[in-house]
Write a protein that holds these residues in place. Structure first.
Motif, PDB file in Angstrom:
ATOM      1  N   MET A   1       0.847  -1.189   0.000  1.00  0.00           N
ATOM      2  CA  MET A   1       0.000   0.000   0.000  1.00  0.00           C
ATOM      3  C   MET A   1       0.886   1.243   0.000  1.00  0.00           C
ATOM      4  SD  MET A   1      -2.879   1.074   2.766  1.00  0.00           S
ATOM      5  CE  MET A   1      -3.473   2.757   2.889  1.00  0.00           C
ATOM      6  N   ARG A   2       0.751   2.056  -1.020  1.00  0.00           N
ATOM      7  CA  ARG A   2       1.563   3.271  -1.143  1.00  0.00           C
ATOM      8  C   ARG A   2       0.720   4.489  -0.777  1.00  0.00           C
ATOM      9  NH1 ARG A   2       3.180   6.924  -5.571  1.00  0.00           N
ATOM     10  NH2 ARG A   2       5.254   7.753  -5.078  1.00  0.00           N
ATOM     11  N   GLN A   3       1.220   5.258   0.184  1.00  0.00           N
ATOM     12  CA  GLN A   3       0.555   6.480   0.606  1.00  0.00           C
ATOM     13  C   GLN A   3       1.520   7.650   0.468  1.00  0.00           C
ATOM     14  OE1 GLN A   3      -0.426   4.771   4.540  1.00  0.00           O
ATOM     15  NE2 GLN A   3      -2.526   5.440   4.175  1.00  0.00           N
ATOM     16  N   ILE A   4       0.976   8.792   0.105  1.00  0.00           N
ATOM     17  CA  ILE A   4       1.757  10.027   0.022  1.00  0.00           C
ATOM     18  C   ILE A   4       1.146  11.036   0.981  1.00  0.00           C
ATOM     19  CG2 ILE A   4       2.509  11.939  -1.436  1.00  0.00           C
ATOM     20  CD1 ILE A   4       3.798   9.296  -2.215  1.00  0.00           C
ATOM     21  N   VAL A   5       1.897  11.394   2.006  1.00  0.00           N
ATOM     22  CA  VAL A   5       1.454  12.445   2.920  1.00  0.00           C
ATOM     23  C   VAL A   5       1.818  13.774   2.272  1.00  0.00           C
ATOM     24  CG1 VAL A   5       1.535  13.314   5.273  1.00  0.00           C
ATOM     25  CG2 VAL A   5       1.942  10.890   4.838  1.00  0.00           C
ATOM     26  N   LEU A   6       0.817  14.624   2.060  1.00  0.00           N
ATOM     27  CA  LEU A   6       0.993  15.807   1.209  1.00  0.00           C
ATOM     28  C   LEU A   6       0.517  17.079   1.904  1.00  0.00           C
ATOM     29  CD1 LEU A   6       0.187  16.118  -2.552  1.00  0.00           C
ATOM     30  CD2 LEU A   6      -0.882  17.717  -0.963  1.00  0.00           C
TER      31      LEU A   6
ATOM     32  N   ILE B   1      -3.890  13.829   3.685  1.00  0.00           N
ATOM     33  CA  ILE B   1      -3.847  15.291   3.752  1.00  0.00           C
ATOM     34  C   ILE B   1      -4.694  15.765   4.923  1.00  0.00           C
ATOM     35  CG2 ILE B   1      -4.241  17.437   2.478  1.00  0.00           C
ATOM     36  CD1 ILE B   1      -4.257  15.801  -0.101  1.00  0.00           C
ATOM     37  N   HIS B   2      -4.201  16.761   5.641  1.00  0.00           N
ATOM     38  CA  HIS B   2      -4.991  17.350   6.724  1.00  0.00           C
ATOM     39  C   HIS B   2      -5.817  18.498   6.155  1.00  0.00           C
ATOM     40  CE1 HIS B   2      -5.763  17.206  10.984  1.00  0.00           C
ATOM     41  NE2 HIS B   2      -5.736  18.523  11.050  1.00  0.00           N
TER      42      HIS B   2
ATOM     43  N   ASP C   1      -8.592  12.143   4.368  1.00  0.00           N
ATOM     44  CA  ASP C   1      -8.547  13.430   5.066  1.00  0.00           C
ATOM     45  C   ASP C   1      -8.354  13.178   6.562  1.00  0.00           C
ATOM     46  OD1 ASP C   1      -8.807  15.965   6.074  1.00  0.00           O
ATOM     47  OD2 ASP C   1     -10.786  16.356   5.220  1.00  0.00           O
ATOM     48  N   THR C   2      -7.174  13.494   7.080  1.00  0.00           N
ATOM     49  CA  THR C   2      -6.889  13.241   8.491  1.00  0.00           C
ATOM     50  C   THR C   2      -7.665  14.182   9.414  1.00  0.00           C
ATOM     51  OG1 THR C   2      -4.906  14.626   8.293  1.00  0.00           O
ATOM     52  CG2 THR C   2      -4.612  12.232   8.149  1.00  0.00           C
TER      53      THR C   2
ATOM     54  N   ASP D   1       5.516  20.146   7.338  1.00  0.00           N
ATOM     55  CA  ASP D   1       4.181  19.779   7.798  1.00  0.00           C
ATOM     56  C   ASP D   1       3.795  18.371   7.349  1.00  0.00           C
ATOM     57  OD1 ASP D   1       3.983  22.182   9.039  1.00  0.00           O
ATOM     58  OD2 ASP D   1       2.289  22.937   7.878  1.00  0.00           O
ATOM     59  N   SER D   2       4.262  17.959   6.177  1.00  0.00           N
ATOM     60  CA  SER D   2       4.001  16.593   5.708  1.00  0.00           C
ATOM     61  C   SER D   2       4.705  15.575   6.595  1.00  0.00           C
ATOM     62  CB  SER D   2       4.465  16.424   4.263  1.00  0.00           C
ATOM     63  OG  SER D   2       3.673  17.183   3.384  1.00  0.00           O
ATOM     64  N   GLU D   3       5.942  15.881   6.984  1.00  0.00           N
ATOM     65  CA  GLU D   3       6.692  14.978   7.857  1.00  0.00           C
ATOM     66  C   GLU D   3       6.012  14.861   9.223  1.00  0.00           C
ATOM     67  OE1 GLU D   3      10.455  16.902   7.742  1.00  0.00           O
ATOM     68  OE2 GLU D   3      11.138  15.853   5.941  1.00  0.00           O
ATOM     69  N   ILE D   4       5.553  15.996   9.752  1.00  0.00           N
ATOM     70  CA  ILE D   4       4.866  15.996  11.041  1.00  0.00           C
ATOM     71  C   ILE D   4       3.541  15.235  10.938  1.00  0.00           C
ATOM     72  CG2 ILE D   4       3.673  17.471  12.720  1.00  0.00           C
ATOM     73  CD1 ILE D   4       5.836  19.590  12.189  1.00  0.00           C
ATOM     74  N   LEU D   5       2.794  15.487   9.853  1.00  0.00           N
ATOM     75  CA  LEU D   5       1.510  14.812   9.667  1.00  0.00           C
ATOM     76  C   LEU D   5       1.695  13.306   9.524  1.00  0.00           C
ATOM     77  CD1 LEU D   5      -1.538  14.860   9.314  1.00  0.00           C
ATOM     78  CD2 LEU D   5      -1.192  15.351   6.879  1.00  0.00           C
ATOM     79  N   ALA D   6       2.759  12.881   8.851  1.00  0.00           N
ATOM     80  CA  ALA D   6       3.015  11.445   8.713  1.00  0.00           C
ATOM     81  C   ALA D   6       3.151  10.798  10.080  1.00  0.00           C
ATOM     82  CB  ALA D   6       4.284  11.219   7.891  1.00  0.00           C
TER      83      ALA D   6
END
Length: 233
Positions: free
Chosen positions: A1-6, A88-89, A120-121, A158-163
């Protein structure tokens, strides 16, 4: 499963008013593990950035003068996210801007939904924590994620933090060096999942007298600007 936190940064808050994307940051996860593969780019929006937006992300018009336009980076961006689930948040905000950029630049892709699914987180957090603050800073406090190095909002940061927040929200299994620092994990095994015990009596942490005093002072400020403070009803 590939996810991209953006995450994206923009010139303003509404693409219908001509606002554009100026920064994109992406972090790749495969099977819930960070791969170290990222995508990060600054973009010349060919318009001025609102002062209110600069105050949030710190990106200036001068800084973006020599950066590529969206059309120049569109294909490499599409190639990076294609086929993934985007995490994505407040996803409608970023997706709205992305769809607008695809349309403006006559991209082969007209809508993000043509190539990606979206999680959507913010919506997820609201389901898990109804009636509470669920912005990224609040979630960092809840899950013990260190964001003290975050002076401005930045798309990649922010992407790193959200991940990190997302992994704790949805189970806690990570392969990151910070995992051992969180409560409930094994300090000898940095890759151990967080163990959550739902049995027994939950610990109740009460506000100190100083915290209560500061809270009341803050409510006083609200009361001066409003006829009623709901927390005192």
């Amino acid at each position: 499963m590939r996810q991209i936190v953006l995450d994206t940064e923009t010139t303003g808050i509404n693409p219908k008013e001509g606002h554009r994307i100026i920064e994109i940051g992406c972090v790749e996860m495969v099977n819930r593990k960070l791969t170290g593969n990222t995508y990060h780019v600054y973009i010349n929006p060919h318009r001025d950035i609102e002062e209110e937006a600069i105050a949030v992300h710190g990106i200036t018009n001068e800084f973006l003068k020599d950066k590529p336009g969206f059309k120049q980076i569109a294909q490499e961006f599409i190639d990076f996210i294609k086929g993934a689930e985007l995490v994505i948040h407040n996803a409608p905000f970023d997706i709205g801007f992305m769809d607008n950029e695809f349309a403006l630049n006559n991209s082969a892709i007209k809508k993000t939904s043509e190539i990606c699914t979206v999680l959507d987180t913010l919506a997820l957090a609201r389901e898990m924590r109804p009636g509470q603050k669920n912005n990224l800073d609040a979630l960092c406090r809840v899950y013990g994620v260190d964001n003290t190095h975050r002076t401005y909002h930045g798309a990649l940061l922010d992407s790193e933090i959200l991940a990190e927040v997302y992994l704790w929200m949805t189970g806690g299994q990570t392969a990151m060096s910070w995992a051992h620092e969180s409560e409930g994990s094994d300090p000898k095994n940095k890759n151990a999942p967080r163990v959550v015990n739902f049995e027994g009596i939950l610990k109740v942490v009460k506000a100190s007298a100083d915290e209560v005093s500061k809270h009341e002072a803050y409510l006083d400020k609200i009361e001066k600007k409003s006829q009623e403070v709901v927390w005192r009803s």
